[in-house]
Motif scaffolding. Structure first.
Motif, PDB file in Angstrom:
ATOM      1  N   GLN A  52       0.050   2.581 -17.415  1.00 33.68           N
ATOM      2  CA  GLN A  52      -0.327   3.405 -16.163  1.00 33.68           C
ATOM      3  C   GLN A  52      -1.745   3.501 -15.940  1.00 33.68           C
ATOM      4  OE1 GLN A  52       1.968   7.333 -16.488  1.00 33.68           O
ATOM      5  NE2 GLN A  52       0.053   8.370 -16.311  1.00 33.68           N
ATOM      6  N   LEU A  53      -2.077   3.501 -14.677  1.00 32.37           N
ATOM      7  CA  LEU A  53      -3.477   3.618 -14.326  1.00 32.37           C
ATOM      8  C   LEU A  53      -3.688   4.324 -12.979  1.00 32.37           C
ATOM      9  CD1 LEU A  53      -5.116   0.103 -13.529  1.00 32.37           C
ATOM     10  CD2 LEU A  53      -2.706   0.414 -13.804  1.00 32.37           C
ATOM     11  N   LYS A  54      -4.992   4.619 -13.058  1.00 37.18           N
ATOM     12  CA  LYS A  54      -5.437   5.326 -11.717  1.00 37.18           C
ATOM     13  C   LYS A  54      -6.559   4.721 -11.154  1.00 37.18           C
ATOM     14  CE  LYS A  54      -7.211   9.801  -9.870  1.00 37.18           C
ATOM     15  NZ  LYS A  54      -7.259  11.222 -10.168  1.00 37.18           N
ATOM     16  N   GLY A  55      -6.578   4.333  -9.832  1.00 32.38           N
ATOM     17  CA  GLY A  55      -7.441   3.641  -9.128  1.00 32.38           C
ATOM     18  C   GLY A  55      -7.335   3.733  -7.498  1.00 32.38           C
ATOM     19  N   LYS A  56      -8.334   3.222  -6.816  1.00 31.71           N
ATOM     20  CA  LYS A  56      -8.266   3.173  -5.587  1.00 31.71           C
ATOM     21  C   LYS A  56      -7.682   1.917  -4.863  1.00 31.71           C
ATOM     22  CE  LYS A  56     -11.517   3.705  -1.604  1.00 31.71           C
ATOM     23  NZ  LYS A  56     -12.831   3.986  -1.263  1.00 31.71           N
ATOM     24  N   CYS A  57      -6.696   2.231  -3.804  1.00 32.08           N
ATOM     25  CA  CYS A  57      -6.146   1.005  -3.306  1.00 32.08           C
ATOM     26  C   CYS A  57      -7.074   0.442  -2.355  1.00 32.08           C
ATOM     27  CB  CYS A  57      -4.758   1.380  -2.737  1.00 32.08           C
ATOM     28  SG  CYS A  57      -4.144   0.068  -1.561  1.00 32.08           S
ATOM     29  N   THR A  86       5.267  -3.629  -5.879  1.00 30.61           N
ATOM     30  CA  THR A  86       5.925  -2.433  -5.682  1.00 30.61           C
ATOM     31  C   THR A  86       6.875  -2.155  -4.478  1.00 30.61           C
ATOM     32  OG1 THR A  86       5.695   0.050  -5.583  1.00 30.61           O
ATOM     33  CG2 THR A  86       3.958  -1.126  -4.422  1.00 30.61           C
ATOM     34  N   ASN A  87       7.620  -1.470  -4.397  1.00 25.50           N
ATOM     35  CA  ASN A  87       8.641  -1.263  -3.115  1.00 25.50           C
ATOM     36  C   ASN A  87       8.132  -0.027  -2.488  1.00 25.50           C
ATOM     37  OD1 ASN A  87      10.351  -3.780  -3.729  1.00 25.50           O
ATOM     38  ND2 ASN A  87      11.535  -2.485  -5.155  1.00 25.50           N
ATOM     39  N   MET A  88       7.356   0.782  -3.340  1.00 23.91           N
ATOM     40  CA  MET A  88       6.671   1.975  -2.577  1.00 23.91           C
ATOM     41  C   MET A  88       5.718   1.649  -1.509  1.00 23.91           C
ATOM     42  SD  MET A  88       6.963   4.207  -6.009  1.00 23.91           S
ATOM     43  CE  MET A  88       7.069   5.960  -5.225  1.00 23.91           C
ATOM     44  N   SER A  89       5.211   2.513  -0.706  1.00 22.59           N
ATOM     45  CA  SER A  89       4.365   2.497   0.286  1.00 22.59           C
ATOM     46  C   SER A  89       2.884   3.171  -0.167  1.00 22.59           C
ATOM     47  CB  SER A  89       4.737   2.950   1.740  1.00 22.59           C
ATOM     48  OG  SER A  89       5.766   2.229   2.009  1.00 22.59           O
ATOM     49  N   VAL A  90       1.791   2.790   0.227  1.00 19.35           N
ATOM     50  CA  VAL A  90       0.692   3.243  -0.213  1.00 19.35           C
ATOM     51  C   VAL A  90      -0.568   2.655   0.975  1.00 19.35           C
ATOM     52  CG1 VAL A  90      -0.210   1.421  -1.728  1.00 19.35           C
ATOM     53  CG2 VAL A  90      -1.261   3.500  -1.989  1.00 19.35           C
ATOM     54  N   GLN A  91      -1.198   3.353   1.271  1.00 21.37           N
ATOM     55  CA  GLN A  91      -2.256   3.126   2.369  1.00 21.37           C
ATOM     56  C   GLN A  91      -3.604   2.681   1.636  1.00 21.37           C
ATOM     57  OE1 GLN A  91      -1.652   3.195   5.582  1.00 21.37           O
ATOM     58  NE2 GLN A  91       0.547   3.890   5.034  1.00 21.37           N
ATOM     59  N   GLU A  92      -4.287   1.867   2.376  1.00 19.90           N
ATOM     60  CA  GLU A  92      -5.574   1.181   2.091  1.00 19.90           C
ATOM     61  C   GLU A  92      -6.517   2.666   1.857  1.00 19.90           C
ATOM     62  OE1 GLU A  92      -9.124  -1.588   3.462  1.00 19.90           O
ATOM     63  OE2 GLU A  92      -6.851  -2.335   3.502  1.00 19.90           O
ATOM     64  N   GLY A  93      -7.328   2.849   0.799  1.00 23.37           N
ATOM     65  CA  GLY A  93      -8.265   3.896   0.516  1.00 23.37           C
ATOM     66  C   GLY A  93      -7.616   5.112  -0.238  1.00 23.37           C
ATOM     67  N   THR A  97      -2.010   7.166  -8.706  1.00 23.23           N
ATOM     68  CA  THR A  97      -1.808   6.831 -10.204  1.00 23.23           C
ATOM     69  C   THR A  97      -0.600   6.133 -10.137  1.00 23.23           C
ATOM     70  OG1 THR A  97      -2.753   8.905 -11.156  1.00 23.23           O
ATOM     71  CG2 THR A  97      -1.054   7.940 -12.335  1.00 23.23           C
ATOM     72  N   ILE A  98      -0.296   4.995 -10.873  1.00 25.13           N
ATOM     73  CA  ILE A  98       0.679   4.090 -10.883  1.00 25.13           C
ATOM     74  C   ILE A  98       1.028   3.619 -12.302  1.00 25.13           C
ATOM     75  CG2 ILE A  98      -0.722   2.064 -10.502  1.00 25.13           C
ATOM     76  CD1 ILE A  98       1.493   1.294  -8.158  1.00 25.13           C
ATOM     77  N   GLN A  99       2.628   3.372 -12.559  1.00 22.74           N
ATOM     78  CA  GLN A  99       2.910   3.054 -13.617  1.00 22.74           C
ATOM     79  C   GLN A  99       3.809   1.414 -13.380  1.00 22.74           C
ATOM     80  OE1 GLN A  99       4.793   5.782 -16.384  1.00 22.74           O
ATOM     81  NE2 GLN A  99       6.559   4.251 -16.728  1.00 22.74           N
ATOM     82  N   VAL A 122       5.534   1.704  -9.739  1.00 22.56           N
ATOM     83  CA  VAL A 122       5.850   3.242  -9.377  1.00 22.56           C
ATOM     84  C   VAL A 122       4.851   4.048  -9.101  1.00 22.56           C
ATOM     85  CG1 VAL A 122       7.430   5.267  -9.725  1.00 22.56           C
ATOM     86  CG2 VAL A 122       8.196   2.938 -10.523  1.00 22.56           C
ATOM     87  N   ILE A 123       4.489   4.522  -7.939  1.00 22.09           N
ATOM     88  CA  ILE A 123       3.499   5.871  -7.710  1.00 22.09           C
ATOM     89  C   ILE A 123       3.833   7.074  -8.218  1.00 22.09           C
ATOM     90  CG2 ILE A 123       1.999   6.363  -5.973  1.00 22.09           C
ATOM     91  CD1 ILE A 123       2.540   3.896  -4.564  1.00 22.09           C
ATOM     92  N   LEU A 124       3.019   7.615  -9.135  1.00 19.73           N
ATOM     93  CA  LEU A 124       3.386   8.816  -9.657  1.00 19.73           C
ATOM     94  C   LEU A 124       2.478   9.866  -8.893  1.00 19.73           C
ATOM     95  CD1 LEU A 124       2.873   7.832 -13.301  1.00 19.73           C
ATOM     96  CD2 LEU A 124       4.998   7.980 -12.002  1.00 19.73           C
ATOM     97  N   GLN A 125       1.517   9.510  -8.219  1.00 18.15           N
ATOM     98  CA  GLN A 125       0.677  10.821  -7.570  1.00 18.15           C
ATOM     99  C   GLN A 125      -0.294   9.952  -6.580  1.00 18.15           C
ATOM    100  OE1 GLN A 125      -1.035  13.239 -10.218  1.00 18.15           O
ATOM    101  NE2 GLN A 125      -2.393  12.024 -11.137  1.00 18.15           N
TER     102      GLN A 125
END
Length: 125
Positions: A52-57, A86-93, A97-99, A122-125
């Protein structure tokens, strides 16, 4: 039994240069909380494990081979983007937190091969 280890220090701000400090792994019940520098220092240590880690897309390649490919920076070694599928959506910027599961020497074909990649995020937050 001995008490659990303390949580890792917070990562540096995303626009700050990385430090030379090596962060320790903190074991949680779901996964190891890690920093990207740890993957690069000893990737074999994490192969096949959930982390699990946290970072900027910083970049997203959507719907390639039915997956979204996230490029993540966490401030610890930003000359290298960590790739996460991932199968989840995320936006640049977004700061997320993802596992995900650590995989080494992965060849998906069609020119997509990676020495180190995180899969099934899996995006946790």
């Amino acid at each position: 039994p001995p008490p659990p280890p303390p949580p890792p220090p917070p990562p540096p701000f995303f626009n700050d240069p990385a430090t030379t400090e090596i962060y320790t792994v903190y074991k949680s019940s779901a996964a190891s909380d890690v920093y990207k520098r740890q993957f690069l220092d000893d990737p074999n240590k994490f192969e096949g494990q959930a982390v699990q880690l946290k970072g900027k897309c910083v970049k997203v390649n959507s719907n390639i081979m039915n997956k979204n490919w996230i490029h993540l920076k966490d401030g610890s070694q930003d000359d290298f983007d960590l790739i996460i599928t991932t199968n989840m959506s995320v936006q640049e910027g977004d700061i997320i937190t993802i596992q995900a599961m650590v995989a080494l020497d992965k060849d998906y074909g069609a020119g997509y091969s990676y020495d180190l990649i995180l899969e099934n995020g899996v995006i946790l937050q």
